[in-house]
Design an enzyme around this catalytic site. Structure first.
Site, PDB file in Angstrom:
ATOM      1  N   ASP A   4      71.518 108.527  46.306  1.00 39.32           N
ATOM      2  CA  ASP A   4      71.563 107.362  46.861  1.00 39.32           C
ATOM      3  C   ASP A   4      71.295 107.935  48.626  1.00 39.32           C
ATOM      4  O   ASP A   4      72.096 107.389  49.436  1.00 39.32           O
ATOM      5  CB  ASP A   4      73.232 105.950  47.333  1.00 39.32           C
ATOM      6  CG  ASP A   4      72.932 105.183  47.890  1.00 39.32           C
ATOM      7  OD1 ASP A   4      71.825 104.973  48.110  1.00 39.32           O
ATOM      8  OD2 ASP A   4      74.360 104.421  48.153  1.00 39.32           O
ATOM      9  N   SER A  84      53.543 101.761  54.915  1.00 36.79           N
ATOM     10  CA  SER A  84      52.664 100.522  54.223  1.00 36.79           C
ATOM     11  C   SER A  84      51.874  99.595  55.067  1.00 36.79           C
ATOM     12  O   SER A  84      52.016  99.388  56.169  1.00 36.79           O
ATOM     13  CB  SER A  84      54.208  99.562  53.657  1.00 36.79           C
ATOM     14  OG  SER A  84      52.482  98.416  52.904  1.00 36.79           O
ATOM     15  N   TYR A  97      59.644  93.853  54.546  1.00 40.07           N
ATOM     16  CA  TYR A  97      59.640  95.559  53.993  1.00 40.07           C
ATOM     17  C   TYR A  97      58.621  95.824  54.868  1.00 40.07           C
ATOM     18  O   TYR A  97      58.913  96.993  55.246  1.00 40.07           O
ATOM     19  CB  TYR A  97      58.687  95.066  52.823  1.00 40.07           C
ATOM     20  CG  TYR A  97      58.181  96.105  52.110  1.00 40.07           C
ATOM     21  CD1 TYR A  97      58.348  97.306  51.632  1.00 40.07           C
ATOM     22  CD2 TYR A  97      57.079  96.064  52.286  1.00 40.07           C
ATOM     23  CE1 TYR A  97      58.073  98.251  51.088  1.00 40.07           C
ATOM     24  CE2 TYR A  97      56.115  97.266  51.130  1.00 40.07           C
ATOM     25  CZ  TYR A  97      56.615  98.403  50.757  1.00 40.07           C
ATOM     26  OH  TYR A  97      56.371  99.584  50.213  1.00 40.07           O
TER      27      TYR A  97
END
Length: 196
Positions: A4, A84, A97
């Protein structure tokens, strides 16, 4: 192995196991992150934001912290993070995001500044976003039209392929050919950012 990356101890354990199995760590490609549903900023919940912060900038930092001692010991290391274009352009509906991806780009530059003296380079890739652009199913005419329009004004006229288009850039950044490149963001999106 299962881990994780949003959990600091899990990241440390994964790095330790990798170092033991392979005799050290040469590179980290930190490209895993959970996603939040697309929604307007006024609808974003704390859970939405926590999900992308825990698995995005925090998860990336935990992994970087976990591998750096191993890289320092070798006197060389390559770290590749993933941002991004949405973080740069502020895409509507992608607030949490986008913010998390910009935080990753910031961590990338800070890490490049702090760890360069140890022979560690840290760079970021903003890839063409492939996962949520899969062609829509037959009969979904609204989504089919949106998908086609997405590439009408794209310089290369197509989406990126993870193996053919993105992976070679990652391979370059973890190689010695990139030894004098650090703290940079590469827009590996076929020129898509130029439409912003």
């Amino acid at each position: 192995m299962q881990a994780d990356h949003g959990d600091r101890e899990s990241s440390r354990s994964a790095a330790l196991r990798a170092a033991e199995a392979f005799g050290g760590i040469d590179a980290l490609v930190a490209n895993a992150q959970s996603y939040s549903p697309v929604k307007r900023l006024e609808e974003v919940t704390e859970k939405d934001f926590d999900r992308v912060l825990d698995t995005g900038p925090k998860g990336t930092l935990w992994l970087m912290q976990a591998v750096v001692p191993h890289m320092k010991a070798r006197g060389r290391g390559r770290i590749v993070t993933f941002g991004s274009a949405t973080g740069i352009t502020g895409g509507a509906g992608y607030g949490p995001y986008a913010a998390s991806k910009e935080a990753i780009r910031s961590l990338t530059r800070t890490a490049a500044n702090e760890w360069g003296r140890f022979g560690i380079t840290v760079n970021c890739i903003c890839p063409a976003s492939v996962a949520h652009r899969l062609p829509p199913a037959d009969g979904d005419t609204e989504r089919q039209a949106a998908y086609a329009a997405m590439f009408d004004d794209h310089p290369l006229g197509r989406d990126g392929d993870p193996e053919a288009d993105i992976a070679p850039c990652v391979a370059f950044l973890i190689s010695d050919a990139s030894q004098y490149l650090t703290g940079q963001t590469l827009m590996v999106d076929g020129g898509g950012i130029m439409r912003a």
